[in-house]
Scaffold this motif. Structure first.
Motif, PDB file in Angstrom:
ATOM      1  N   HIS A 136       0.836  -1.197   0.000  1.00 14.50           N
ATOM      2  CA  HIS A 136       0.000   0.000   0.000  1.00 14.50           C
ATOM      3  C   HIS A 136       0.876   1.256   0.000  1.00 14.50           C
ATOM      4  O   HIS A 136       0.624   2.212  -0.745  1.00 14.50           O
ATOM      5  CB  HIS A 136      -0.910  -0.014   1.226  1.00 14.50           C
ATOM      6  CG  HIS A 136      -1.771   1.210   1.347  1.00 14.50           C
ATOM      7  ND1 HIS A 136      -2.835   1.452   0.500  1.00 14.50           N
ATOM      8  CD2 HIS A 136      -1.728   2.254   2.203  1.00 14.50           C
ATOM      9  CE1 HIS A 136      -3.407   2.598   0.830  1.00 14.50           C
ATOM     10  NE2 HIS A 136      -2.750   3.100   1.865  1.00 14.50           N
ATOM     11  N   GLY A 137       1.927   1.240   0.822  1.00 14.94           N
ATOM     12  CA  GLY A 137       2.836   2.379   0.878  1.00 14.94           C
ATOM     13  C   GLY A 137       3.584   2.601  -0.415  1.00 14.94           C
ATOM     14  O   GLY A 137       3.891   3.738  -0.797  1.00 14.94           O
ATOM     15  N   LEU A 138       3.867   1.518  -1.131  1.00 15.15           N
ATOM     16  CA  LEU A 138       4.575   1.632  -2.406  1.00 15.15           C
ATOM     17  C   LEU A 138       3.763   2.435  -3.410  1.00 15.15           C
ATOM     18  O   LEU A 138       4.315   3.144  -4.256  1.00 15.15           O
ATOM     19  CB  LEU A 138       4.858   0.228  -2.963  1.00 15.15           C
ATOM     20  CG  LEU A 138       5.754   0.121  -4.196  1.00 15.15           C
ATOM     21  CD1 LEU A 138       7.147   0.626  -3.888  1.00 15.15           C
ATOM     22  CD2 LEU A 138       5.802  -1.305  -4.696  1.00 15.15           C
ATOM     23  N   ARG A 139       2.434   2.341  -3.295  1.00 18.96           N
ATOM     24  CA  ARG A 139       1.570   3.059  -4.234  1.00 18.96           C
ATOM     25  C   ARG A 139       1.236   4.468  -3.763  1.00 18.96           C
ATOM     26  O   ARG A 139       0.972   5.347  -4.581  1.00 18.96           O
ATOM     27  CB  ARG A 139       0.268   2.281  -4.432  1.00 18.96           C
ATOM     28  CG  ARG A 139       0.408   0.959  -5.139  1.00 18.96           C
ATOM     29  CD  ARG A 139      -0.958   0.384  -5.480  1.00 18.96           C
ATOM     30  NE  ARG A 139      -1.759   0.135  -4.281  1.00 18.96           N
ATOM     31  CZ  ARG A 139      -1.788  -1.011  -3.617  1.00 18.96           C
ATOM     32  NH1 ARG A 139      -1.039  -2.012  -4.039  1.00 18.96           N
ATOM     33  NH2 ARG A 139      -2.541  -1.162  -2.557  1.00 18.96           N
ATOM     34  N   THR A 140       1.207   4.711  -2.452  1.00 18.12           N
ATOM     35  CA  THR A 140       0.653   5.968  -1.944  1.00 18.12           C
ATOM     36  C   THR A 140       1.636   6.835  -1.158  1.00 18.12           C
ATOM     37  O   THR A 140       1.433   8.045  -1.051  1.00 18.12           O
ATOM     38  CB  THR A 140      -0.554   5.670  -1.043  1.00 18.12           C
ATOM     39  OG1 THR A 140      -0.128   4.870   0.082  1.00 18.12           O
ATOM     40  CG2 THR A 140      -1.637   4.910  -1.802  1.00 18.12           C
ATOM     41  N   ASN A 141       2.678   6.228  -0.574  1.00 18.02           N
ATOM     42  CA  ASN A 141       3.583   6.990   0.283  1.00 18.02           C
ATOM     43  C   ASN A 141       4.456   7.931  -0.541  1.00 18.02           C
ATOM     44  O   ASN A 141       5.065   7.541  -1.535  1.00 18.02           O
ATOM     45  CB  ASN A 141       4.471   6.019   1.088  1.00 18.02           C
ATOM     46  CG  ASN A 141       5.114   6.705   2.274  1.00 18.02           C
ATOM     47  OD1 ASN A 141       5.655   7.802   2.144  1.00 18.02           O
ATOM     48  ND2 ASN A 141       5.052   6.064   3.422  1.00 18.02           N
ATOM     49  N   LYS A 142       4.526   9.189  -0.115  1.00 20.24           N
ATOM     50  CA  LYS A 142       5.289  10.199  -0.847  1.00 20.24           C
ATOM     51  C   LYS A 142       6.785   9.897  -0.859  1.00 20.24           C
ATOM     52  O   LYS A 142       7.506  10.318  -1.761  1.00 20.24           O
ATOM     53  CB  LYS A 142       5.041  11.571  -0.237  1.00 20.24           C
ATOM     54  CG  LYS A 142       3.603  12.067  -0.410  1.00 20.24           C
ATOM     55  CD  LYS A 142       3.427  13.449   0.201  1.00 20.24           C
ATOM     56  CE  LYS A 142       1.989  13.947   0.028  1.00 20.24           C
ATOM     57  NZ  LYS A 142       1.784  15.288   0.633  1.00 20.24           N
ATOM     58  N   SER A 143       7.261   9.190   0.168  1.00 15.22           N
ATOM     59  CA  SER A 143       8.690   8.866   0.216  1.00 15.22           C
ATOM     60  C   SER A 143       9.071   7.791  -0.802  1.00 15.22           C
ATOM     61  O   SER A 143      10.241   7.504  -0.993  1.00 15.22           O
ATOM     62  CB  SER A 143       9.071   8.398   1.621  1.00 15.22           C
ATOM     63  OG  SER A 143       8.369   7.215   1.968  1.00 15.22           O
ATOM     64  N   CYS A 144       8.053   7.173  -1.449  1.00 11.33           N
ATOM     65  CA  CYS A 144       8.318   6.147  -2.460  1.00 11.33           C
ATOM     66  C   CYS A 144       8.084   6.682  -3.868  1.00 11.33           C
ATOM     67  O   CYS A 144       7.635   5.954  -4.758  1.00 11.33           O
ATOM     68  CB  CYS A 144       7.424   4.924  -2.213  1.00 11.33           C
ATOM     69  SG  CYS A 144       7.765   4.064  -0.664  1.00 11.33           S
ATOM     70  N   LYS A 145       8.353   7.964  -4.071  1.00  8.98           N
ATOM     71  CA  LYS A 145       8.127   8.566  -5.386  1.00  8.98           C
ATOM     72  C   LYS A 145       9.158   8.112  -6.408  1.00  8.98           C
ATOM     73  O   LYS A 145       8.959   8.269  -7.610  1.00  8.98           O
ATOM     74  CB  LYS A 145       8.150  10.091  -5.279  1.00  8.98           C
ATOM     75  CG  LYS A 145       6.915  10.680  -4.599  1.00  8.98           C
ATOM     76  CD  LYS A 145       6.962  12.200  -4.603  1.00  8.98           C
ATOM     77  CE  LYS A 145       5.696  12.779  -3.991  1.00  8.98           C
ATOM     78  NZ  LYS A 145       5.715  14.260  -3.979  1.00  8.98           N
ATOM     79  N   GLY A 146      10.270   7.589  -5.930  1.00 13.67           N
ATOM     80  CA  GLY A 146      11.304   7.142  -6.853  1.00 13.67           C
ATOM     81  C   GLY A 146      10.930   5.833  -7.521  1.00 13.67           C
ATOM     82  O   GLY A 146       9.804   5.367  -7.437  1.00 13.67           O
TER      83      GLY A 146
END
Length: 355
Positions: A136-146
């Motif tokens: 879920h974080g991979l799709r939505t977390n801002k720190s995973c923008k890369g």
């Protein structure tokens, strides 16, 4: 502690842990016979176990094992859809259970905290929740923008494929006594199967493995990674099975209800779409589902974008999980459980909440 002589209480406990009438091994006897005759056979059984602990071996005929192939699906198409079940002799079961019960006391100190299954006091659901949060974080977390990705792998028959020399060296590395290692390796290596005998290393089950990419990862990079890893499926947590998973948007999510005899027991939700178009296949719905479910399914909005499905949370408008909605769900579920005659289920939920 692990290498002491066996006591009558240990052997009796090991024997009476067994199901009384489970399928018998090559000796043709079930545990019930030994349990009912305990006062007669106990001296012989205790002597058998202690002789093994002293010599480190037993008659190899004791570890001859029948293999029973149990189907995983109703319509078998390949050998991987059969689950091999070992049917052991009662005498061997007693010895192995005595050793297992001794080792069980130390498991929590031996096994990493990240291993959440098969250890008393740990829940496999803990790791499932962590995996869900990660995808879920991979799709939505801002720190995973890369350009991030996550790989989900499933080990094919993991416990059947551990190599025997690896087990021996691992126990020695962890500091087990040589006597204990001798006992364990004899139990493992003396087995003789009536149907087949094979030993191999770990193998990834590619059919159950998948890769989840961040949206900005280039298509060429995705294709190269798929080729290198040999994993073709996309998506972290898979898709829904029509008859098993809770995808119907009723007051409480549930699986679909069939209209008549089910000729498609392993139908996926994605199979309900009209081929080549992002629309629901209404004729197929009327054929398969209860009429009340058809109206609920037709109310589900479909996307016109060519994107893979992802997991959603039913109890918020956005489809994203929040602690508040989780507390609401648990509270409502506990209320329902208290109103039923299933105190065991209530105690299970109550215990999870306190953990």
């Amino acid at each position: 502690m692990l290498t002491r002589r066996v006591t009558e209480a240990e052997v009796r406990d090991a024997l009476f842990m067994m199901h009384t009438e489970k399928a018998h091994g090559p000796d043709g006897m079930v545990a019930l016979l030994f349990q009912r005759s305990w006062h007669i056979v106990k001296e012989n059984i205790i002597t058998m176990v202690n002789n093994f602990l002293t010599s480190g071996t037993f008659d190899e005929r004791l570890n001859v094992t029948n293999i029973c192939l149990m189907p995983k699906t109703k319509r078998l198409t390949k050998m991987t859809e059969l689950r091999p079940i070992s049917l052991c002799n009662v005498g061997y079961k007693i010895i192995s259970k005595v050793l297992c019960q001794r080792l069980k006391v130390l498991l929590a100190r031996l096994i990493s905290e990240t291993q959440s299954a098969f250890v008393p006091g740990r829940l496999i659901s803990d790791n499932i929740l962590i995996a869900q949060e990660m995808f879920h974080g991979l799709r939505t977390n801002k720190s995973c923008k890369g350009k991030f990705m996550a790989v989900k792998t499933d080990m094919s028959k993991a416990y059947d494929r551990v190599e025997w020399p690896f087990i021996e060296e691992l126990m020695r590395k962890m500091g087990f006594a040589e006597q204990w290692i001798t006992w364990m390796m004899w139990c493992i290596t003396s087995v003789k199967y009536k149907e087949y005998e094979a030993a191999s290393g770990q193998q990834i089950n590619f059919a159950k493995s998948s890769i989840q990419f961040r949206h900005i990862v280039d298509a060429g990079v995705k294709a190269e990674i798929h080729h290198i890893l040999g994993i073709e499926k996309i998506g972290g947590m898979g898709t829904y099975l029509v008859w098993d998973d809770p995808w119907i948007p009723a007051s409480r999510p549930r699986s679909a209800k069939g209209n008549r005899i089910n000729f498609y027991p392993y139908l996926w939700v994605r199979d309900l779409m009209t081929p080549g178009r992002p629309t629901l296949n209404l004729p197929l719905f009327n054929q398969l589902f209860d009429s009340r479910d058809v109206s609920l399914i037709m109310g589900i909005p479909t996307s016109h974008l060519d994107k893979p499905d992802y997991m959603g949370w039913f109890y918020t408008k956005t489809g994203r999980y929040t602690v508040k909605s989780g507390m609401y769900f648990c509270g409502r579920t506990l209320t329902q459980l208290r109103s039923t005659d299933r105190p065991t289920m209530y105690e299970m939920w109550h215990g999870c909440g306190n953990d």
